[in-house]
Design a protein around this motif. Structure first.
Motif, PDB file in Angstrom:
ATOM      1  N   GLU A  61       0.838  -1.201   0.000  1.00 39.37           N
ATOM      2  CA  GLU A  61       0.000   0.000   0.000  1.00 39.37           C
ATOM      3  C   GLU A  61       0.877   1.256   0.000  1.00 39.37           C
ATOM      4  N   GLU A  62       1.940   1.233   0.781  1.00 40.86           N
ATOM      5  CA  GLU A  62       2.857   2.369   0.830  1.00 40.86           C
ATOM      6  C   GLU A  62       3.465   2.638  -0.550  1.00 40.86           C
ATOM      7  N   GLU A  63       3.873   1.575  -1.234  1.00 44.16           N
ATOM      8  CA  GLU A  63       4.442   1.731  -2.579  1.00 44.16           C
ATOM      9  C   GLU A  63       3.398   2.260  -3.565  1.00 44.16           C
ATOM     10  N   LEU A  64       2.171   1.770  -3.474  1.00 44.17           N
ATOM     11  CA  LEU A  64       1.107   2.231  -4.373  1.00 44.17           C
ATOM     12  C   LEU A  64       0.774   3.698  -4.126  1.00 44.17           C
ATOM     13  N   ARG A  65       0.834   4.119  -2.879  1.00 47.25           N
ATOM     14  CA  ARG A  65       0.525   5.512  -2.554  1.00 47.25           C
ATOM     15  C   ARG A  65       1.621   6.479  -3.011  1.00 47.25           C
ATOM     16  N   LYS A  66       2.796   5.968  -3.315  1.00 49.21           N
ATOM     17  CA  LYS A  66       3.899   6.811  -3.780  1.00 49.21           C
ATOM     18  C   LYS A  66       3.718   7.271  -5.223  1.00 49.21           C
ATOM     19  N   VAL A  67       2.915   6.535  -5.981  1.00 47.80           N
ATOM     20  CA  VAL A  67       2.751   6.879  -7.396  1.00 47.80           C
ATOM     21  C   VAL A  67       1.433   7.609  -7.609  1.00 47.80           C
ATOM     22  N   GLU A  68       1.438   8.505  -8.570  1.00 46.72           N
ATOM     23  CA  GLU A  68       0.309   9.411  -8.781  1.00 46.72           C
ATOM     24  C   GLU A  68      -1.023   8.696  -8.997  1.00 46.72           C
ATOM     25  N   ASP A  69      -1.023   7.638  -9.782  1.00 46.28           N
ATOM     26  CA  ASP A  69      -2.292   6.961 -10.082  1.00 46.28           C
ATOM     27  C   ASP A  69      -2.549   5.744  -9.189  1.00 46.28           C
ATOM     28  N   TYR A  70      -1.758   5.591  -8.138  1.00 52.02           N
ATOM     29  CA  TYR A  70      -1.928   4.502  -7.166  1.00 52.02           C
ATOM     30  C   TYR A  70      -1.884   3.120  -7.814  1.00 52.02           C
ATOM     31  N   SER A  71      -1.034   2.960  -8.827  1.00 50.36           N
ATOM     32  CA  SER A  71      -0.945   1.656  -9.488  1.00 50.36           C
ATOM     33  C   SER A  71       0.501   1.331  -9.839  1.00 50.36           C
ATOM     34  N   LEU A  72       0.769   0.031  -9.903  1.00 49.82           N
ATOM     35  CA  LEU A  72       2.081  -0.480 -10.283  1.00 49.82           C
ATOM     36  C   LEU A  72       1.898  -1.642 -11.249  1.00 49.82           C
ATOM     37  N   SER A  73       2.853  -1.812 -12.128  1.00 51.19           N
ATOM     38  CA  SER A  73       2.786  -2.935 -13.052  1.00 51.19           C
ATOM     39  C   SER A  73       3.034  -4.240 -12.309  1.00 51.19           C
ATOM     40  N   TYR A  74       2.550  -5.304 -12.893  1.00 46.13           N
ATOM     41  CA  TYR A  74       2.775  -6.650 -12.357  1.00 46.13           C
ATOM     42  C   TYR A  74       4.274  -6.875 -12.121  1.00 46.13           C
ATOM     43  N   ASP A  75       5.096  -6.526 -13.116  1.00 45.29           N
ATOM     44  CA  ASP A  75       6.547  -6.741 -13.005  1.00 45.29           C
ATOM     45  C   ASP A  75       7.144  -5.996 -11.818  1.00 45.29           C
ATOM     46  N   ASN A  76       6.695  -4.753 -11.597  1.00 48.50           N
ATOM     47  CA  ASN A  76       7.206  -3.989 -10.452  1.00 48.50           C
ATOM     48  C   ASN A  76       6.797  -4.623  -9.133  1.00 48.50           C
ATOM     49  N   VAL A  77       5.573  -5.106  -9.056  1.00 49.46           N
ATOM     50  CA  VAL A  77       5.117  -5.748  -7.816  1.00 49.46           C
ATOM     51  C   VAL A  77       5.894  -7.045  -7.585  1.00 49.46           C
ATOM     52  N   LYS A  79       8.927  -7.665  -8.514  1.00 55.84           N
ATOM     53  CA  LYS A  79      10.262  -7.252  -8.045  1.00 55.84           C
ATOM     54  C   LYS A  79      10.231  -6.891  -6.560  1.00 55.84           C
ATOM     55  N   LEU A  80       9.210  -6.147  -6.156  1.00 61.50           N
ATOM     56  CA  LEU A  80       9.081  -5.786  -4.743  1.00 61.50           C
ATOM     57  C   LEU A  80       8.909  -7.021  -3.875  1.00 61.50           C
ATOM     58  N   LEU A  81       8.042  -7.928  -4.300  1.00 56.75           N
ATOM     59  CA  LEU A  81       7.823  -9.155  -3.523  1.00 56.75           C
ATOM     60  C   LEU A  81       9.113  -9.953  -3.391  1.00 56.75           C
ATOM     61  N   HIS A  82       9.896  -9.987  -4.463  1.00 55.05           N
ATOM     62  CA  HIS A  82      11.171 -10.711  -4.411  1.00 55.05           C
ATOM     63  C   HIS A  82      12.144 -10.041  -3.433  1.00 55.05           C
ATOM     64  N   GLU A  83      12.133  -8.710  -3.402  1.00 58.07           N
ATOM     65  CA  GLU A  83      12.981  -7.988  -2.445  1.00 58.07           C
ATOM     66  C   GLU A  83      12.539  -8.255  -1.014  1.00 58.07           C
ATOM     67  N   TRP A  84      11.248  -8.239  -0.789  1.00 60.29           N
ATOM     68  CA  TRP A  84      10.706  -8.396   0.561  1.00 60.29           C
ATOM     69  C   TRP A  84      10.756  -9.833   1.049  1.00 60.29           C
ATOM     70  N   GLN A  85      10.629 -10.790   0.110  1.00 62.22           N
ATOM     71  CA  GLN A  85      10.615 -12.212   0.469  1.00 62.22           C
ATOM     72  C   GLN A  85      11.514 -12.984  -0.499  1.00 62.22           C
ATOM     73  N   PRO A  86      12.823 -12.817  -0.386  1.00 60.88           N
ATOM     74  CA  PRO A  86      13.719 -13.419  -1.376  1.00 60.88           C
ATOM     75  C   PRO A  86      13.690 -14.943  -1.431  1.00 60.88           C
ATOM     76  N   ASN A  87      13.241 -15.585  -0.384  1.00 59.78           N
ATOM     77  CA  ASN A  87      13.217 -17.055  -0.358  1.00 59.78           C
ATOM     78  C   ASN A  87      11.864 -17.645  -0.743  1.00 59.78           C
ATOM     79  N   GLU A  88      10.931 -16.791  -1.148  1.00 61.44           N
ATOM     80  CA  GLU A  88       9.599 -17.256  -1.529  1.00 61.44           C
ATOM     81  C   GLU A  88       9.400 -17.135  -3.039  1.00 61.44           C
ATOM     82  N   ASP A  89       8.467 -17.890  -3.565  1.00 62.19           N
ATOM     83  CA  ASP A  89       8.094 -17.815  -4.974  1.00 62.19           C
ATOM     84  C   ASP A  89       7.250 -16.549  -5.160  1.00 62.19           C
ATOM     85  N   SER A  90       7.827 -15.538  -5.797  1.00 60.03           N
ATOM     86  CA  SER A  90       7.152 -14.245  -5.952  1.00 60.03           C
ATOM     87  C   SER A  90       5.851 -14.356  -6.725  1.00 60.03           C
ATOM     88  N   SER A  91       5.805 -15.203  -7.733  1.00 63.81           N
ATOM     89  CA  SER A  91       4.579 -15.369  -8.517  1.00 63.81           C
ATOM     90  C   SER A  91       3.463 -15.974  -7.673  1.00 63.81           C
TER      91      SER A  91
END
Length: 125
Positions: A61-77, A79-91
């Protein structure tokens, strides 16, 4: 159900504070009982409130609120999930997170544009 599926579902329900799992039992919490007794709108509200307490949802939610239209591409999300949970399957994490968040009307996902967005509903703050 396959026993591993039951364990997975019980753990998910426990994370969402809908059940407790003392010893070999699965016991509904007060919130779990309210969830089961509620209509679909009450259930969605409960899931929304529970998800907002999860760190991963707070961070997204914090990342979505940083962008003007409150949206992020699948690829960006992803990437974030991989950063936050590197040992988990991001997909897999993405699929689970989006399914729950769509139900709880916290985040939305547009499959045509492959975009995750903050579900503001009537609240545009």
């Amino acid at each position: 159900k396959d026993f591993s599926q039951v364990l997975f579902l019980a753990k998910a329900a426990e994370i969402l504070d809908l059940v407790d799992t003392p010893k070999n039992f699965i016991v509904l919490t007060d919130l779990g009982r309210k969830f089961l007794a509620g209509d679909v709108n009450r259930r969605k509200k409960i899931i929304n409130e529970v998800l907002k307490r999860l760190k991963i949802c707070q961070m997204l939610e914090e990342e979505l609120r940083k962008v003007e239209d409150y949206s992020l591409s699948y690829d960006n999300v992803i990437k974030l999930l991989h950063e936050w949970q590197p040992n988990e399957d991001s997909s897999a994490s993405f699929e689970t997170l989006i399914q729950w968040a769509r139900y709880g009307e916290l985040f939305g996902y547009n499959a045509d544009t492959q975009t995750v967005y903050l579900d503001l509903g009537q609240d545009n703050t």
